[in-house]
Enzyme design. Structure first.
Site, PDB file in Angstrom:
ATOM      1  N   TYR A 117       5.977   7.455  17.571  1.00  9.89           N
ATOM      2  CA  TYR A 117       6.298   7.492  16.133  1.00  9.89           C
ATOM      3  C   TYR A 117       7.549   8.347  15.888  1.00  9.89           C
ATOM      4  O   TYR A 117       8.453   7.953  15.142  1.00  9.89           O
ATOM      5  CB  TYR A 117       5.085   8.052  15.394  1.00  9.89           C
ATOM      6  CG  TYR A 117       5.165   8.047  13.896  1.00  9.89           C
ATOM      7  CD1 TYR A 117       4.906   6.886  13.160  1.00  9.89           C
ATOM      8  CD2 TYR A 117       5.473   9.214  13.186  1.00  9.89           C
ATOM      9  CE1 TYR A 117       4.952   6.901  11.777  1.00  9.89           C
ATOM     10  CE2 TYR A 117       5.525   9.227  11.808  1.00  9.89           C
ATOM     11  CZ  TYR A 117       5.258   8.067  11.096  1.00  9.89           C
ATOM     12  OH  TYR A 117       5.304   8.078   9.725  1.00  9.89           O
TER      13      TYR A 117
ATOM     14  N   VAL B 101       7.638  -7.716   9.878  1.00  9.83           N
ATOM     15  CA  VAL B 101       9.025  -7.233  10.009  1.00  9.83           C
ATOM     16  C   VAL B 101       9.410  -7.018  11.472  1.00  9.83           C
ATOM     17  O   VAL B 101      10.598  -7.012  11.807  1.00  9.83           O
ATOM     18  CB  VAL B 101       9.288  -5.947   9.188  1.00  9.83           C
ATOM     19  CG1 VAL B 101       9.139  -6.202   7.702  1.00  9.83           C
ATOM     20  CG2 VAL B 101       8.419  -4.791   9.648  1.00  9.83           C
TER      21      VAL B 101
ATOM     22  N   ILE C  20       1.932  12.916   3.398  1.00  5.87           N
ATOM     23  CA  ILE C  20       1.721  12.274   2.100  1.00  5.87           C
ATOM     24  C   ILE C  20       0.322  11.647   2.100  1.00  5.87           C
ATOM     25  O   ILE C  20      -0.074  11.001   3.090  1.00  5.87           O
ATOM     26  CB  ILE C  20       2.790  11.175   1.843  1.00  5.87           C
ATOM     27  CG1 ILE C  20       4.225  11.703   2.094  1.00  5.87           C
ATOM     28  CG2 ILE C  20       2.648  10.582   0.438  1.00  5.87           C
ATOM     29  CD1 ILE C  20       4.683  12.859   1.219  1.00  5.87           C
TER      30      ILE C  20
ATOM     31  N   ARG D 207       0.841  -1.212   0.000  1.00  6.17           N
ATOM     32  CA  ARG D 207       0.000   0.000   0.000  1.00  6.17           C
ATOM     33  C   ARG D 207       0.867   1.251   0.000  1.00  6.17           C
ATOM     34  O   ARG D 207       2.057   1.174   0.312  1.00  6.17           O
ATOM     35  CB  ARG D 207      -0.883   0.034   1.263  1.00  6.17           C
ATOM     36  CG  ARG D 207      -1.949  -1.029   1.286  1.00  6.17           C
ATOM     37  CD  ARG D 207      -2.955  -0.779   2.393  1.00  6.17           C
ATOM     38  NE  ARG D 207      -2.528  -1.324   3.668  1.00  6.17           N
ATOM     39  CZ  ARG D 207      -2.394  -0.606   4.780  1.00  6.17           C
ATOM     40  NH1 ARG D 207      -2.617   0.688   4.778  1.00  6.17           N
ATOM     41  NH2 ARG D 207      -2.020  -1.180   5.913  1.00  6.17           N
TER      42      ARG D 207
ATOM     43  N   ALA E   1       9.930   9.058  18.021  1.00  5.16           N
ATOM     44  CA  ALA E   1      11.124   8.388  18.567  1.00  5.16           C
ATOM     45  C   ALA E   1      11.620   7.315  17.604  1.00  5.16           C
ATOM     46  O   ALA E   1      12.825   7.192  17.353  1.00  5.16           O
ATOM     47  CB  ALA E   1      10.796   7.783  19.933  1.00  5.16           C
TER      48      ALA E   1
ATOM     49  N   LYS F  51      11.068   7.160  14.338  1.00  5.32           N
ATOM     50  CA  LYS F  51      11.546   7.737  13.074  1.00  5.32           C
ATOM     51  C   LYS F  51      12.876   8.481  13.260  1.00  5.32           C
ATOM     52  O   LYS F  51      13.708   8.496  12.357  1.00  5.32           O
ATOM     53  CB  LYS F  51      10.477   8.668  12.492  1.00  5.32           C
ATOM     54  CG  LYS F  51       9.211   7.928  12.033  1.00  5.32           C
ATOM     55  CD  LYS F  51       9.513   6.914  10.939  1.00  5.32           C
ATOM     56  CE  LYS F  51       8.265   6.277  10.369  1.00  5.32           C
ATOM     57  NZ  LYS F  51       8.554   5.285   9.313  1.00  5.32           N
TER      58      LYS F  51
HETATM   59  P1  NAP Z   1       0.226   2.731   4.764  1.00  2.00           P
HETATM   60  O1  NAP Z   1      -0.508   3.168   3.538  1.00  2.00           O
HETATM   61  O2  NAP Z   1      -0.510   2.646   6.054  1.00  2.00           O
HETATM   62  O3  NAP Z   1       0.942   1.313   4.452  1.00  2.00           O
HETATM   63  C1  NAP Z   1       1.706   0.681   5.436  1.00  2.00           C
HETATM   64  C2  NAP Z   1       2.336  -0.562   4.865  1.00  2.00           C
HETATM   65  O4  NAP Z   1       3.147  -1.165   5.893  1.00  2.00           O
HETATM   66  C3  NAP Z   1       1.331  -1.610   4.423  1.00  2.00           C
HETATM   67  O5  NAP Z   1       1.794  -2.227   3.256  1.00  2.00           O
HETATM   68  C4  NAP Z   1       1.342  -2.601   5.609  1.00  2.00           C
HETATM   69  O6  NAP Z   1       1.008  -3.927   5.217  1.00  2.00           O
HETATM   70  C5  NAP Z   1       2.800  -2.533   6.005  1.00  2.00           C
HETATM   71  N1  NAP Z   1       3.060  -3.012   7.364  1.00  2.00           N
HETATM   72  C6  NAP Z   1       2.600  -2.498   8.544  1.00  2.00           C
HETATM   73  N2  NAP Z   1       3.068  -3.217   9.578  1.00  2.00           N
HETATM   74  C7  NAP Z   1       3.856  -4.205   9.058  1.00  2.00           C
HETATM   75  C8  NAP Z   1       4.615  -5.260   9.619  1.00  2.00           C
HETATM   76  N3  NAP Z   1       4.690  -5.455  10.937  1.00  2.00           N
HETATM   77  N4  NAP Z   1       5.285  -6.094   8.775  1.00  2.00           N
HETATM   78  C9  NAP Z   1       5.219  -5.911   7.429  1.00  2.00           C
HETATM   79  N5  NAP Z   1       4.511  -4.923   6.844  1.00  2.00           N
HETATM   80  C10 NAP Z   1       3.831  -4.079   7.646  1.00  2.00           C
HETATM   81  O7  NAP Z   1       1.474   3.679   5.048  1.00  2.00           O
HETATM   82  P2  NAP Z   1       2.216   4.800   4.172  1.00  2.00           P
HETATM   83  O8  NAP Z   1       1.563   6.094   4.459  1.00  2.00           O
HETATM   84  O9  NAP Z   1       2.412   4.342   2.773  1.00  2.00           O
HETATM   85  O10 NAP Z   1       3.618   4.828   4.945  1.00  2.00           O
HETATM   86  C11 NAP Z   1       4.717   4.050   4.539  1.00  2.00           C
HETATM   87  C12 NAP Z   1       5.926   4.469   5.348  1.00  2.00           C
HETATM   88  O11 NAP Z   1       6.149   5.860   5.181  1.00  2.00           O
HETATM   89  C13 NAP Z   1       5.742   4.258   6.861  1.00  2.00           C
HETATM   90  O12 NAP Z   1       6.971   3.853   7.439  1.00  2.00           O
HETATM   91  C14 NAP Z   1       5.347   5.640   7.356  1.00  2.00           C
HETATM   92  O13 NAP Z   1       5.674   5.804   8.709  1.00  2.00           O
HETATM   93  C15 NAP Z   1       6.184   6.497   6.440  1.00  2.00           C
HETATM   94  N6  NAP Z   1       5.680   7.872   6.307  1.00  2.00           N
HETATM   95  C16 NAP Z   1       4.408   8.115   5.864  1.00  2.00           C
HETATM   96  C17 NAP Z   1       3.968   9.424   5.771  1.00  2.00           C
HETATM   97  C18 NAP Z   1       2.573   9.785   5.303  1.00  2.00           C
HETATM   98  O14 NAP Z   1       2.191  10.960   5.432  1.00  2.00           O
HETATM   99  N7  NAP Z   1       1.808   8.857   4.757  1.00  2.00           N
HETATM  100  C19 NAP Z   1       4.834  10.489   6.116  1.00  2.00           C
HETATM  101  C20 NAP Z   1       6.114  10.175   6.573  1.00  2.00           C
HETATM  102  C21 NAP Z   1       6.532   8.883   6.656  1.00  2.00           C
HETATM  103  P3  NAP Z   1      -0.398  -4.638   5.651  1.00  2.00           P
HETATM  104  O15 NAP Z   1      -1.470  -3.908   4.887  1.00  2.00           O
HETATM  105  O16 NAP Z   1      -0.217  -6.051   5.261  1.00  2.00           O
HETATM  106  O17 NAP Z   1      -0.529  -4.417   7.137  1.00  2.00           O
END
Ligand code: NAP
Length: 247
Positions: free
Chosen positions: A155, A64, A188, A15, A157, A159
């Protein structure tokens, strides 16, 4: 950028930012392992999307946060494709709460997944990459790890920890021709930020110099660039992708 013949793993590739990164890597020629933990259908949909565009990908289930499962995933991919060139530590969760009310469980889960997950995968991947004498790792941190955010102490801490992990592992592995970098995205538009109501969304957008949330492909492009030979002389860095928010 050319990833022909390269093998990549994107954790949380089913995702959002992970999905966009997996698709972009495949578009540039990499064979991609799309990791997920719960959403098998979503991961298979990414594999189908890549296959229908002429690329190659597999879905790999692993939590993970579990040291054994993470190591097993890396072993499985290397056993199948013979090597591992790129690891993107993207899997992440949020469990927000103000410090005085934050449940111990929510503190632990976020640290275990967002920071522990990257450690688990990096340790297993490093063992393979050291033998190959090459590789690239990109960690998905967050602007929250740089500037903090009320209600996200767990979160933030995790990151911020990822940035320290990036620098330390980059120093350790540079002599082995393995580069380790991070990106720190701002807000995002993904499922992670979908729960924000319209008012909050507008308030946040008003604080961003570029005036809007980013999209997953805009982060993916930078992640893939850092993983590519185009960034061959860059290691230990954290690239902020936030529309100017933290300027
Ligand atoms: P998201 O749409 O919620 O997707 C999260 C993904 O992580 C999913 O594919 C989920 O898989 C997987 N996941 C969660 N726990 C897991 C685990 N224990 N083992 C394996 N896979 C796991 O998140 P996103 O917004 O794309 O964010 C992706 C990354 O970017 C994250 O690290 C987030 O902290 C970082 N980030 C996001 C933003 C933002 O604004 N969106 C900003 C800064 C940083 P399942 O569906 O199978 O659970």
């Amino acid at each position: 950028m050319d990833f022909t013949g390269k093998i990549a793993i994107v954790t949380g590739g089913s995702r959002g930012i992970g999905r966009a990164t997996a698709c972009r890597l495949a578009e540039l020629g990499a064979i991609v392992a799309v990791n997920y933990v719960k959403g098998a259908d979503a991961a298979e949909a990414v594999v189908d999307q890549i296959s229908s565009s002429g690329g190659e990908a597999i879905a790999v289930r692993a939590d993970v946060a579990d040291h054994g499962e993470a190591a097993n995933m890396i072993d499985q991919v290397v056993a199948r494709f013979g090597r591992l060139d790129v690891l993107v530590n993207n899997a992440g969760i949020t469990r927000d709460g103000l410090i005085v009310r934050l449940k111990l469980e929510d503190w632990a889960d976020v640290l275990k997944t967002n920071l522990g997950g990257a450690f688990n995968c990096t340790q297993a991947a490093a063992k393979k990459m050291i033998k190959q004498k090459e590789g690239a790792i990109v960690n998905i941190s967050s602007i929250v790890g740089v500037i903090g955010n009320a209600g996200q102490s767990n979160y933030a801490a995790a990151k911020a920890g990822l940035i320290g992990l990036t620098k330390s592992v980059a120093k350790e592995l540079a002599p082995r021709n393995i580069r380790v970098n991070a990106v720190a995205p701002g807000f995002i538009a993904t499922e992670m930020t979908e729960e924000f109501n319209q008012e909050l969304r507008a308030t946040i957008a008003g604080r961003i110099p570029l005036g809007r949330f980013g999209v997953a492909t805009e982060v993916a492009e930078a992640v893939v660039w850092l993983a590519s030979d185009a960034a061959a002389y860059i290691t230990g860095q954290t690239l902020i992708i936030d529309g100017g928010l933290a300027m």
